[in-house]
Motif scaffolding. Structure first.
Motif, short mmCIF file in Angstrom:
data_model
loop_
_atom_site.label_atom_id
_atom_site.label_comp_id
_atom_site.label_asym_id
_atom_site.label_seq_id
_atom_site.Cartn_x
_atom_site.Cartn_y
_atom_site.Cartn_z
N ALA A 88 68.27 -11.19 4.84
CA ALA A 88 67.04 -10.39 4.88
C ALA A 88 66.25 -10.69 6.14
O ALA A 88 65.70 -9.78 6.79
CB ALA A 88 66.19 -10.67 3.64
N PHE A 89 66.20 -11.97 6.51
CA PHE A 89 65.45 -12.37 7.70
C PHE A 89 66.03 -11.75 8.96
O PHE A 89 65.30 -11.17 9.78
CB PHE A 89 65.44 -13.89 7.82
N VAL A 90 67.33 -11.85 9.14
CA VAL A 90 67.96 -11.32 10.36
C VAL A 90 67.82 -9.81 10.43
O VAL A 90 67.56 -9.24 11.50
CB VAL A 90 69.45 -11.74 10.42
N THR A 91 67.95 -9.14 9.28
CA THR A 91 67.83 -7.68 9.26
C THR A 91 66.43 -7.23 9.66
O THR A 91 66.26 -6.34 10.50
CB THR A 91 68.17 -7.13 7.86
N THR A 92 65.41 -7.84 9.06
CA THR A 92 64.05 -7.42 9.38
C THR A 92 63.61 -7.91 10.77
O THR A 92 62.71 -7.32 11.38
CB THR A 92 63.05 -7.92 8.31
N ALA A 93 64.24 -8.98 11.27
CA ALA A 93 63.95 -9.41 12.64
C ALA A 93 64.38 -8.32 13.63
O ALA A 93 63.69 -8.08 14.63
CB ALA A 93 64.66 -10.72 12.96
N LEU A 94 65.49 -7.68 13.35
CA LEU A 94 65.91 -6.55 14.19
C LEU A 94 64.89 -5.42 14.12
O LEU A 94 64.55 -4.80 15.14
CB LEU A 94 67.29 -6.05 13.74
N LEU A 95 64.39 -5.17 12.91
CA LEU A 95 63.37 -4.14 12.75
C LEU A 95 62.09 -4.52 13.49
O LEU A 95 61.47 -3.68 14.15
CB LEU A 95 63.08 -3.95 11.25
N LEU A 138 59.91 -13.40 1.16
CA LEU A 138 59.18 -14.09 2.22
C LEU A 138 59.98 -14.08 3.52
O LEU A 138 59.42 -13.84 4.60
CB LEU A 138 58.88 -15.53 1.79
N ALA A 139 61.29 -14.33 3.42
CA ALA A 139 62.14 -14.32 4.61
C ALA A 139 62.14 -12.95 5.28
O ALA A 139 62.05 -12.84 6.50
CB ALA A 139 63.56 -14.73 4.24
N GLY A 140 62.22 -11.89 4.46
CA GLY A 140 62.23 -10.54 5.00
C GLY A 140 60.90 -10.18 5.65
O GLY A 140 60.86 -9.58 6.74
N PHE A 141 59.79 -10.54 5.01
CA PHE A 141 58.47 -10.26 5.58
C PHE A 141 58.28 -11.04 6.88
O PHE A 141 57.80 -10.49 7.88
CB PHE A 141 57.39 -10.64 4.56
N ALA A 142 58.68 -12.32 6.87
CA ALA A 142 58.54 -13.14 8.07
C ALA A 142 59.40 -12.61 9.21
O ALA A 142 59.01 -12.68 10.38
CB ALA A 142 58.93 -14.58 7.76
N GLY A 143 60.57 -12.06 8.87
CA GLY A 143 61.46 -11.55 9.90
C GLY A 143 60.83 -10.49 10.77
O GLY A 143 61.12 -10.41 11.97
N LEU A 144 59.94 -9.67 10.19
CA LEU A 144 59.26 -8.64 10.98
C LEU A 144 58.47 -9.26 12.13
O LEU A 144 58.51 -8.77 13.27
CB LEU A 144 58.31 -7.84 10.09
N PHE A 145 57.78 -10.37 11.85
CA PHE A 145 56.92 -10.99 12.86
C PHE A 145 57.72 -11.84 13.84
O PHE A 145 57.42 -11.86 15.04
CB PHE A 145 55.83 -11.80 12.17
N HIS A 146 58.73 -12.56 13.33
CA HIS A 146 59.60 -13.30 14.24
C HIS A 146 60.33 -12.33 15.18
O HIS A 146 60.42 -12.57 16.39
CB HIS A 146 60.62 -14.12 13.45
N GLY A 147 60.84 -11.24 14.63
CA GLY A 147 61.53 -10.25 15.45
C GLY A 147 60.60 -9.58 16.44
O GLY A 147 60.99 -9.28 17.58
N TYR A 148 59.37 -9.35 16.02
CA TYR A 148 58.38 -8.77 16.93
C TYR A 148 58.18 -9.68 18.14
O TYR A 148 58.09 -9.21 19.28
CB TYR A 148 57.06 -8.58 16.19
N ALA A 149 58.12 -11.00 17.89
CA ALA A 149 58.00 -11.95 19.00
C ALA A 149 59.26 -11.95 19.87
O ALA A 149 59.17 -12.04 21.10
CB ALA A 149 57.74 -13.35 18.46
N TYR A 150 60.43 -11.84 19.25
CA TYR A 150 61.67 -11.77 20.02
C TYR A 150 61.67 -10.56 20.96
O TYR A 150 62.22 -10.61 22.06
CB TYR A 150 62.88 -11.64 19.09
N GLY A 151 61.08 -9.47 20.50
CA GLY A 151 61.11 -8.23 21.28
C GLY A 151 60.40 -8.33 22.60
O GLY A 151 60.71 -7.58 23.54
#
Length: 220
Positions: A88-95, A138-151
């Motif tokens: 879930a984390f990796v998927t939403t990090a891409l998003l 929690l992992a999925g929700f956090a992934g959005l913000f971690h991925g946003y930083a990656y972007g």
């Protein structure tokens, strides 16, 4: 026999100092500038190799990202169907990275990244394991913000290095989470009463790191 050593009892002995060292590194690194999150010093990758290497490096040189990925790998080891959490984390990090690339804003990303480290560490520290869907949510929700930083590191890049960057940070996070998962499973193979103690200790250490990250964000 008296002279024999129980290897299962040694696992926590070696694991606990490792987690303590990780916590110390986290407190130290929380004072570093945001540029440390960029493997190429903020320079946009210009080819497929640079994109892939930057993608591999971003979740590693950013200690807040690294600690969270380790935390969800350890969490997956103690939950039934726990592997949904890192997926879930990796998927939403891409998003989240896509959101950044579309020039859309997410509110207070550094706050939510730091808070996610604190919360995941807190869940890992609990004597009673959380519900798998809570951890995955929690992992999925956090992934959005971690991925946003990656972007941030790939804004303005051409399509080829951009895609290789996304592949790179997805691969490295899955690898780190898988290694943490294997570590957690190995610890759980010890006696049922004592095997939870190292992982709970890791949870306390990770939560402490998250608190250090939060204090840096809030206090500047």
């Amino acid at each position: 026999m008296t002279g024999q050593i129980n290897r299962s009892n040694l696992r926590p002995v070696f694991f606990i100092p490792s987690i303590s060292l990780l916590a110390s590194l986290g407190v130290f690194s929380s004072s570093l500038e945001a540029q440390a999150h960029h493997p190429f010093g903020g320079q946009t990758p210009s080819n497929i190799l640079e994109g892939f290497l930057s993608g591999l490096g971003h979740p590693v040189v950013g200690i807040d990202h690294l600690v969270f990925v380790i935390a969800i790998g350890l969490m997956a080891a103690i939950l039934r169907q726990g592997l949904w959490a890192p997926l879930a984390f990796v998927t939403t990090a891409l998003l989240g990275a896509g959101i950044h690339l579309q020039s859309w804003d997410l509110p207070a990303p550094e706050f939510f990244i730091s808070a996610s480290v604190f919360l995941m560490g807190g869940l890992l520290a609990l004597k009673q394991s959380p519900h798998p869907w809570l951890a995955s949510g929690l992992a999925g929700f956090a992934g959005l913000f971690h991925g946003y930083a990656y972007g941030e590191a790939i804004v303005g890049a051409e399509m080829t290095p951009l895609v290789s960057y996304l592949v790179g940070f997805s691969v490295i996070q899955l690898v780190i989470a898988a290694l943490a998962y294997r570590c957690g499973r190995a610890l759980n193979s010890a006696s049922s009463e004592q095997s939870t103690l190292p992982l709970r200790f890791a949870g306390f250490a990770i939560a402490g790191m998250g608190l250090a990250f939060l204090s840096t964000v809030l206090l500047g």
